[in-house]
Design an enzyme around this catalytic site. Structure first.
Site, PDB file in Angstrom:
ATOM      1  N   ASP A   2       0.858  -1.157   0.000  1.00 31.85           N
ATOM      2  CA  ASP A   2       0.000   0.000   0.000  1.00 31.85           C
ATOM      3  C   ASP A   2       0.907   1.223   0.000  1.00 31.85           C
ATOM      4  O   ASP A   2       2.060   1.143   0.387  1.00 31.85           O
ATOM      5  CB  ASP A   2      -0.837  -0.065   1.295  1.00 31.85           C
ATOM      6  N   ASP A  38      -8.057  -3.074   2.829  1.00 30.40           N
ATOM      7  CA  ASP A  38      -6.927  -3.959   2.508  1.00 30.40           C
ATOM      8  C   ASP A  38      -7.119  -5.360   3.064  1.00 30.40           C
ATOM      9  O   ASP A  38      -6.406  -6.275   2.686  1.00 30.40           O
ATOM     10  CB  ASP A  38      -5.636  -3.389   3.095  1.00 30.40           C
ATOM     11  N   ASP A  53      -3.081  -1.002   5.619  1.00 36.13           N
ATOM     12  CA  ASP A  53      -3.530  -0.554   6.924  1.00 36.13           C
ATOM     13  C   ASP A  53      -5.046  -0.464   7.000  1.00 36.13           C
ATOM     14  O   ASP A  53      -5.621  -0.627   8.056  1.00 36.13           O
ATOM     15  CB  ASP A  53      -2.887   0.783   7.288  1.00 36.13           C
TER      16      ASP A  53
END
Lengths: 929, 345
Positions: free
Chosen positions: A281, A626, A622
């Protein structure tokens, strides 16, 4: 307690009891030895089972304690009273109140709201705060304005709502169930261990059955053959190994926890080591997750600001008087303030009231100019218009700090094109110049360039209001706008970005050299994503995307040859139209990939795509969005500080410091532990041959049994345990971060070479050494080796109490049995002494022991000491306990196998020497495990 | 095509050829393995080498109905066993096999040499005449004759076939004790003292006579049935030989028998031959089989002249003397022997 080796041991135990049953039915005084052995085997199975369970529970505890650190509370109205209860106690129909800063405790329908805005970014990826009111605006629950979602954050205002869904039934819960629907696949190390168990069990069963048949055809009684079978099984199964592996993995897990990688299950440690693709990410992982001033443009020039974590090194030219004006605007046209009481906190760490870009500007100016609050005090603010989305600018009017200058200063910042519209002049080198076409063009070029870097650009302008029109007593009215907002003087541009963490580029380079592909998967805008990817090295400096090539060659994108591009930026929109083959194509063909604007489902698809290529995929993230990908990944890595609970729950690992670089440390540890497990297993397997051969010789040549099953268990579960754990502390032989990740299907933990070398080389040498000791003991007592052959039947007959040895001496049955136990002890000592050599050679697989350092790993020596001490206790301390079949052994017998131990060491050094001398040769291929 | 190329590693990859099995498993599953940067170069290098193989694989992949996993596995298995295309048996070519076998031959040959050397050294340190240690075989055990797999003497006096085998066994056992043989081979040494023969350990030693006639009524000379025909069985007791064992001087090892459990009067009388019921000192020490060739173990015969008939009588015969232990719990044959007499009439 049922799988793998345990099954074999259960079988062994039942065979023992059956054997006793048969013996008992024919002879009521049958010895209970088989019953004891069976019980010991069951005990071993149960103990290892309990041990594994205990280890598992311990590592789960770490996680659950971690969860409890952040209990979520909800303010609920029940029985006409406001109560604070844990969020999990909410039920549908509860009325809850949420205020700015709180997390929404469940899915709620808004009953009333005051200026409520929520941050849905974790759910939808929208970074703009979304207003919430009681109006129903859309059929789709995700779009309508009157629903707040569980686990999103209320940024400002207050909202009262009714709980409509809780727990798993919330939207987030659905995503989470999307995550849990993703099956828990076996970790690579679990697969490896299974593979290894299959090999060993296969060897055990086939040798067992083969010798059962041989024994039966040699006219042994079936009962005896069954007992041989038990012996062969016990000798072949490394009883202590699985426990050792568990301990080894959890030791590494602990070591990693110290380095801020909290691992949920020890197995994940190794998974990280075999990772070949990291899907990372962007926000918070690769970047600092705070806006920071990156570039400035004034005097027709772009300056670079320091974006490192502490801003310490601002090198751009601050002598220009334009900068003086610009800095004044930055300082004054800003509503953000530091929270009080942080005098000793470094500037960059101070908490700020205000939005992200204002915070960035405040800190930027505080670092460069010093006390901003003092400057603001000297330039008293008269009036201001805050930023809003219609105006797209922010304006304030100040008194100047020059006591002779009675003019008011109007400062303004906002979207660059809106600011430029309002200007008629531009400041260059402190002087105002009319804004003509060429300067406007320069502005546009700079604006495009900064925008192209994925940065958020702000324009700044000011105007000194003439003192005659606006005297000191002039009353400004923001509603009537009784002051000019055009023909201002443009001062400069300033661009901000969420900059990469300073450790990330280095970490990405390390991943590269470690053969790990880093893919960025973000919900952010492609341009920003690409810019960050470039700055951290996910897209390397010299590689281009198809679009870049098209732009450079000035041809349409379609004409660009796909192969020329090394990098690709794929948006969620493009991804939506792709078939999985096309995705595979992209994943396989491009080295550097950035996925932007992706949804949770798409993240999942990307992860699956990577897995289709046999890659071991690590996903970092986070947000709640996700979590399905985290779960689907071979190893999900959640952020400990910024991460949501959902992400942490779905993940296998938590980075306590949110630092991407910690992943690299984790990879290193994981690879090291894989190597060291190889060593441990090689060490453990070696002695199996030395334990097995006695049974084979016993069956074929009819020697008195050289080693008993109980004695074998004492080696497997006694002397060998600590040394095999000690190998986990071995340092890496070479830079393990410079080689490619292991291939899931090709680089096995236990490969043919390892098994062959352990079994047929070192194992056999060990067996010979132990047999030498066995023969020595027997020969010195009167039974020379040749007299032993085919002695078995007489030897074991209870009726023969005057068996002649080589010297004509006559032995009673019990005297022979005692001698047999002495033989067991001798064989045990023989294996033990040679296992010390085995332990030392297993320290390295390629390097010489002397390169590795004999004394660097102190734990190895603890292991060796433990081996010797346990051996001494068994031989001398428990000598009188006949049930354990150990007897006192003369001290000199401890040294009989030493030459063999040295031979093993020398042989292995020679092997390693040839491997080093001739890499890639036949020897290397066949002898390196 | 490209995909297939990518699924292969370079020939230089150490394990590649060995994992064919795994590879082919993946044949139909879009097996895109490598992300290495050299993939492209590899591909080019490998085109020639792999073209053939590829074709074959493609044929296989298409030729078989998908989903027939068992058939495929069988095919893979048989190809693993014998791959006719590349002439490989168990994933090795003949050349590779012969190399392997050669190397292992040398390796094992040298191991054999090492172990031979070790064994040779071992034999060097061990005297063929005198055992290095004797502590495990001490104190001496006891055994009786006749012995036929059992320590229960069940026989019926009136039925000779029930005791005939005892007689045969005793006769056979006593052949070596025949007076003529003893007189010819052995010397008549003075009783009551050790028969110590100095000299090197490899020198042949003389043995003392133990004549069958010493056993008198139990010698089988006068009563060829050893008393079994009259219900007065003879049982010979022999102490296990131990090299260098010497009973206490002046105090020869004695034998004494009694009822082990039950009424002591079940054995009303026992006669011992020789009458001293002891092993004379002249038969000690023993010098080992190789030099003390004609050594004959001294015997004590027990003549149970008046045992209670028609019931099992457990008898325990113990050695008594200094240096003799006869109460080891685990070993019922050290210094004692227990047997039952069950004589039917």
């Amino acid at each position: 307690m049922v799988g793998g080796f345990s099954i074999l041991l259960w079988v062994g135990a039942f065979l023992c009891w059956i054997a006793y049953g048969i013996q008992y039915s024919s002879d009521k005084s049958a010895s209970l030895n088989n019953v004891y052995l069976g019980s010991v085997l069951v005990l071993v199975v149960i103990l290892t089972g309990i041990f594994a369970y205990y280890q598992e529970a311990k590592s789960t505890n770490i996680m659950s304690s971690f969860n409890k650190m952040i209990p979520q509370q909800a303010l609920v109205i029940r029985d006409s009273e406001k109560k604070t209860i844990p969020a999990e106690q909410l039920v549908v129909g509860d009325i809850v109140e949420v205020k700015g800063g709180d997390q929404i405790p469940a899915d709620i329908r808004v009953l009333s709201s005051q200026g409520c805005r929520v941050d849905n970014s974790s759910l939808t990826g929208e970074s703009e705060p979304q207003p919430r009111s009681s109006e129903f605006t859309h059929e789709n629950p995700l779009e309508t304005k009157n629903i707040c979602f569980y686990s999103t954050t209320c940024l400002e205002g207050t909202v009262t709502g009714m709980v409509i869904n809780t727990g798993d039934r919330t939207i987030i819960g659905h995503i989470a169930s999307l995550a849990s629907g993703v099956g828990n696949e076996k970790t690579p190390i679990a697969i490896e261990i299974e593979h290894f168990v299959h090999i060993v069990a296969g060897v055990a069963v086939s040798i067992g059955i083969l010798f059962f048949i041989i024994a039966v055809s040699l006219k042994y009684r079936v009962l005896d053959s069954v007992i041989f079978l038990i012996g062969i099984i016990v000798a072949n199964v490394p009883e202590g190994l699985l426990a050792t592996v568990t301990v080894t993995l959890s030791l590494t897990a602990k070591r990693m926890a110290k380095k801020n990688c909290l691992v949920k299950s020890p197995e994940a440690v190794e998974t990280l080591g075999s990772t070949s693709i990291i899907c990372s990410d962007k926000t918070g992982t690769l970047t600092q997750n705070r806006m920071t001033v990156a570039h400035l443009w004034f005097d027709n020039q772009i300056f670079v600001a320091d974006t490192s974590e502490d801003h310490s090194n601002q090198v751009f030219d601050q002598s220009s008087s334009t900068w003086a004006s610009l800095s004044k605007i930055i300082t004054l046209c800003n509503r953000a303030e530091f929270k009080p009481g942080q005098e000793n906190v470094p500037i960059m760490k101070k908490a700020v009231i205000g939005d992200a870009s204002e915070t960035a500007l405040l800190k930027f100016s505080e670092v460069i100019l010093g006390d901003v609050m003092e400057i603001r005090k000297r330039n008293r603010k008269v009036v201001e218009i805050p930023f809003n989305s219609t105006n797209k600018f922010q304006l304030s009017i100040h008194e100047t700090d020059d006591p002779h200058d009675k003019r008011f200063l109007m400062v303004m910042k906002g979207a660059p094109e809106r600011i430029l519209e309002k200007c008629s002049t531009i400041m260059i080198n402190g002087e105002e110049h009319p804004l003509d076409k060429s300067t406007a063009k320069a502005f546009h070029t700079a604006y495009m360039e900064l925008g192209g870097l994925g940065e958020r650009v702000l324009g700044f302008c000011h105007l000194y209001l003439p003192a005659d029109e606006f005297p000191e007593t002039y009353s400004f009215d923001i509603d009537a706008m009784n002051f000019p907002t055009s023909n201002l003087c443009f001062v400069g541009l300033l661009s901000m970005i969420d900059p990469p963490r300073s450790t990330v580029p280095d970490a990405v380079t390390k991943c590269r050299s470690a053969g790990i592909k880093v893919i960025m998967v973000t919900g952010d805008h492609p341009i920003t994503a690409k810019a960050i990817a470039k700055s951290v090295g996910i897209i390397s400096a010299n590689s281009e995307t198809v679009e870049d090539i098209a732009h450079r060659l000035n041809i349409p994108v379609e004409q660009v040859h796909q192969r020329d591009a090394k990098a690709a930026v794929v948006t969620g929109m493009e991804l939506k139209d792709m078939s999985s083959e096309q995705l595979d194509e992209i994943l396989a063909n491009y080295q550097e990939i950035v996925f932007a604007r992706t949804s949770p489902q798409q993240k999942l698809i990307i992860v699956e795509g990577c897995q289709r290529q046999d890659a071991v995929v690590a996903v970092t993230g986070d947000g709640v969005n996700d979590s399905p990908a985290l779960k689907k990944a071979d190893i999900g890595i959640a952020m400990g500080i910024a991460g949501s609970d959902a992400a942490k729950n779905a993940a296998d690992m938590v980075l306590l410091d949110d630092n991407f670089a910690s992943i690299v440390t984790g990879v290193e540890e994981g690879r090291l532990i894989f190597d060291n497990l190889k060593k441990t297993i090689a060490y453990t397997l070696t002695k199996n041959i030395a334990e097995l051969c006695p049974f084979l010789i016993y069956i074929i040549a009819g020697l008195p049994l050289p080693i008993g099953t109980i004695t074998i268990l004492f080696i497997d579960l006694g002397t060998d345990i600590i040394p095999s754990i000690a190998l986990a502390y071995e340092k890496a032989e070479s830079d393990i971060m410079n080689r490619k990740p292991r291939h899931k299907k090709k680089d096995r933990l236990v490969n043919e070479q390892l098994a062959v070398y352990s079994y047929l080389h070192i194992g056999l040498m060990q067996a010979l050494g132990a047999f030498l000791l066995y023969f020595t003991v027997y020969a010195q007592e009167g039974f020379l080796p040749h007299t032993l052959i085919n002695l078995r039947v007489e030897w074991e007959s209870d009726n023969v109490n005057d068996l002649e040895d080589h010297y004509g001496q006559e032995w009673t049955r019990y005297q022979r049995e005692y001698l047999e136990w002495t033989g067991y002890t001798a064989f045990f000592v023989g294996i033990l002494v040679q296992q010390i050599a085995d332990l030392i050679i297993r320290k390295t697989r390629r390097n010489s022991i002397f390169q590795q350092g004999l004394f660097r790993n102190k734990v190895i020596w603890v292991g060796i000491a433990s081996q010797i001490v346990i051996g001494l206790i068994l031989s001398y301390g428990l000598g009188s306990i006949t049930a354990l079949n150990f007897t006192m052994l003369r001290a000199q017998y401890w040294f009989v196998a030493v030459p063999h131990a040295i031979l093993i060491w020398v042989y292995d050094e020679v092997r390693k020497l040839f491997i080093r001398l001739y890499p890639g040769s036949w020897w290397d291929k066949n002898m390196y495990y | 095509m490209r995909r297939q190329l990518r699924s292969r590693r370079t020939p230089s990859f150490p394990y590649s050829y060995r994992y064919r099995l795994d590879d082919q498993d993946e044949l139909n599953q879009n097996y895109l393995a490598d992300e290495e940067e050299e993939a492209e170069e590899e591909a080019r290098v490998m085109v020639k080498e792999e073209e053939e193989e590829e074709k074959k694989e493609e044929e296989e992949g298409q030729g078989q109905p998908t989903g027939n996993a068992w058939w495929q596995k069988l095919q893979i298995m048989s190809e693993y066993l014998w791959d006719p295309e590349r002439r490989m048996f168990l994933a090795r070519t003949g050349q590779s096999w012969s190399l392997i076998l050669l190397i292992y031959f040398f390796f094992y040959a040298s191991l054999a040499a090492v172990i031979t050397l070790c064994m040779y050294t071992l034999f060097l340190t061990i005297s063929p005449y005198i055992p290095t240690f004797t502590e495990r075989v001490k104190p001496p055990g006891v055994m009786i004759r006749p012995f036929a797999h059992s320590l229960n003497f069940n026989f019926n006096v009136s039925e000779p076939e029930t005791w005939q085998h005892y007689v045969i066994s005793l006769n056979g056992f006593l052949q070596g004790y025949n007076d003529s043989l003893q007189e010819e081979m052995n010397v008549d040494c003075p009783p009551g003292q050790y028969f110590i023969q100095d000299g090197d350990e490899d020198e042949d030693k003389k043995a003392c006579q133990f004549k069958r006639s010493f056993l008198k009524n139990c010698s089988g000379l006068e009563d060829p049935t050893f008393g079994y025909s009259t219900g007065q069985p003879c049982i010979l007791l022999k102490m296990n030989r131990i090299v260098g064992f010497r009973p206490e001087l002046g105090d020869p090892v004695k034998v004494s028998c009694k009822v082990q459990r039950g009424d002591e009067n079940d054995i009303r009388s026992i006669r011992y031959y020789p009458e001293s019921a002891s092993f004379d000192l002249r038969y000690y020490p023993y010098y080992g089989k190789l030099t003390h060739v004609n050594y004959t173990s001294p015997l004590v015969a027990m003549h149970f002249t008046d045992v209670v008939k028609n019931q099992a009588v457990p008898v325990q015969c113990q050695l008594k003397g200094k240096g003799i232990i006869n109460d080891v719990i685990n070993d019922r044959f050290v210094g004692r022997v227990i047997f039952t007499l069950n004589i039917e009439t």
